[in-house]
Design an enzyme around this catalytic site. Structure first.
Site, PDB file in Angstrom:
ATOM      1  N   TYR A   1       0.850  -1.185   0.000  1.00 36.36           N
ATOM      2  CA  TYR A   1       0.000   0.000   0.000  1.00 36.36           C
ATOM      3  C   TYR A   1       0.884   1.232   0.000  1.00 36.36           C
ATOM      4  CZ  TYR A   1      -3.060   3.713   1.731  1.00 36.36           C
ATOM      5  OH  TYR A   1      -3.752   4.887   1.869  1.00 36.36           O
TER       6      TYR A   1
ATOM      7  N   GLU B   1      -3.243   7.425  -4.245  1.00 41.55           N
ATOM      8  CA  GLU B   1      -3.130   6.168  -3.496  1.00 41.55           C
ATOM      9  C   GLU B   1      -3.057   4.981  -4.448  1.00 41.55           C
ATOM     10  OE1 GLU B   1      -5.842   4.906   0.104  1.00 41.55           O
ATOM     11  OE2 GLU B   1      -6.612   3.917  -1.694  1.00 41.55           O
TER      12      GLU B   1
END
Ligand code: GDP
Ligand code: MN
Length: 381
Positions: free
Chosen positions: A101, A189
């Site tokens: 992530y 993101e």
């Protein structure tokens, strides 16, 4: 402005961030065409602006045309957490060794950018933050300094990424920061950022929010517009330059200031009601702004009552009251208004509303936010 995954990936590609080859599709036939040009196996992905599409059945692997037809047919029109799928993204499937992530966003309290990196990707970062906070490396970045390759590399090491992923991940971190910074994002993101068996690191998903304040220097953002997810009410509000977000409830909300609008939603909820929208009319409570706000709320079929919550500061109460009276003359409202008017010149404002002689069943005044919320909720149920 929130981008869809495929738009986010197009944005990433401008900054040389590796993504899988693919294309958008609005029909099953288009999906088949895109699959053929991406090359099998492919992933068929629902394009909705909500996370957890995978779990909801909005992401499917397909080995051949028959499977693409089946999955594309199922996913188009699917409802994912209230978002109806109108478009697909079909891309070449990736083999995955590991999922990470990474995100960049603004930390307002620190007045710096914040990078978050975790070796535990593919799941919601909130879950990782809850269950295994040590697995998230947080790094504040001074916007003047930017993110150097050395610091990005150290972050990858701190996040305990395997050696073979470090070069590729470092490269993407630096590029994603550039995308976030030069590309004027509020959020950039990648979840998951994947490590392939070949050792390549690659963005498998994209979540990008563009900073509306920077729109003037990005004519290329126009291409993203028409496609972003706005319902008809939100389109109407955007045409009127109103800060509006459509919700599912029955009490239409108008407040001055984003903070007050948020608390208004809370109070309506607290007394057992549900808001039909968020609407911040800001400092401008003149008749034009008020009429625009009432038009948008009036258009919403679910609205059964309207709660106008104004705390006069620089905006004076009598201006607001005059605006409401004039706006009510222009807009034929289907739902009754409950108003709480407080702050600067509230007395004068309330008097104007009384003098206007609007019948009780169309407009009533309540002295506090709580009482007004109760009245509005009672009218809506
Ligand atoms: P989200 O659920 O909305 O966040 O959608 P993502 O694009 O992040 O996909 C969710 C999950 O689907 C990923 O974490 C992967 O595990 C899986 N997935 C997506 N694309 C591929 C792919 O190309 N190959 C494989 N094997 N899995 C994929
Ligand atoms: Mn994801």
């Amino acid at each position: 402005m929130d981008l869809f995954e495929y738009q986010g990936k197009q944005y990433f590609a401008r900054y040389d961030i590796p993504v899988s080859p693919g294309g958008p599709a609005d029909t099953v036939d288009e999906a088949v065409k895109e699959a053929a040009s991406a090359g099998y196996p492919v992933v068929v992905k629902a394009q909705v602006q909500v996370g957890g599409r995978g779990k909801a059945g909005g992401i499917k692997l397909a080995d051949n045309e028959t499977e693409v037809r089946e999955h594309a047919g199922n996913i188009l029109g699917m409802d994912i957490k209230g978002h109806v799928v109108r478009r697909l993204w079909v891309e070449a499937a990736s083999d995955i060794d590991e999922e990470y992530y990474v995100s960049f966003t603004l930390d307002r309290s620190e007045k710096k950018h914040l990078m978050m990196l975790s070796r535990e990707g593919g799941v919601e970062i909130e879950v990782v933050a809850e269950e295994n906070p040590d697995a998230i490396v947080k790094l504040h970045i001074d916007p003047v300094d930017g993110l150097s390759e050395a610091i990005a590399r150290q972050a990858c090491i701190n996040a305990k990424l395997p050696d073979r992923a470090i070069n590729g991940a470092t490269d993407i971190l630096v590029k994603l920061y550039r995308c976030y910074d030069e590309g004027d994002c509020d959020l950039a993101e990648i979840n998951p950022l994947i490590l392939k068996p070949t050792g390549e690191v690659h963005a498998l998903d994209a979540k990008v929010t563009l900073d509306g304040n920077a729109e003037f220097r990005h004519p290329e953002w126009d291409a993203f517009r028409g496609l972003t997810e706005m319902d008809d009410r939100e389109k109407m509000a955007a045409e009127r330059d109103l800060q509006y977000i459509g919700l599912d409830g029955t009490v239409g909300i108008i407040a001055n200031g984003a903070g007050l609008a948020m608390s208004t939603l809370d109070v309506v909820n607290q007394v057992g009601g549900s808001a039909a929208n968020f609407l911040d009319i800001g400092g401008g409570a003149n008749a034009d702004v008020m009429a625009g706000a009432l038009e948008v709320i009036n258009f919403d079929e679910n609205v059964k009552s309207i709660f106008i919550n104004i705390f006069g500061g620089i905006t004076r109460g009598e201006e607001v009251a005059k605006g409401i009276v004039e706006a009510m003359g222009r807009v034929d409202l289907k739902a009754p208004i409950v108003i709480r008017l407080d702050g600067t010149n509230a007395e004068e404002g309330r008097q104007i509303l009384v003098d206007a002689g609007i019948p009780e069943d169309k407009l009533r005044s309540e002295p506090t936010m709580l009482e007004a919320a109760r009245a509005a909720v009672a009218l809506a149920s």
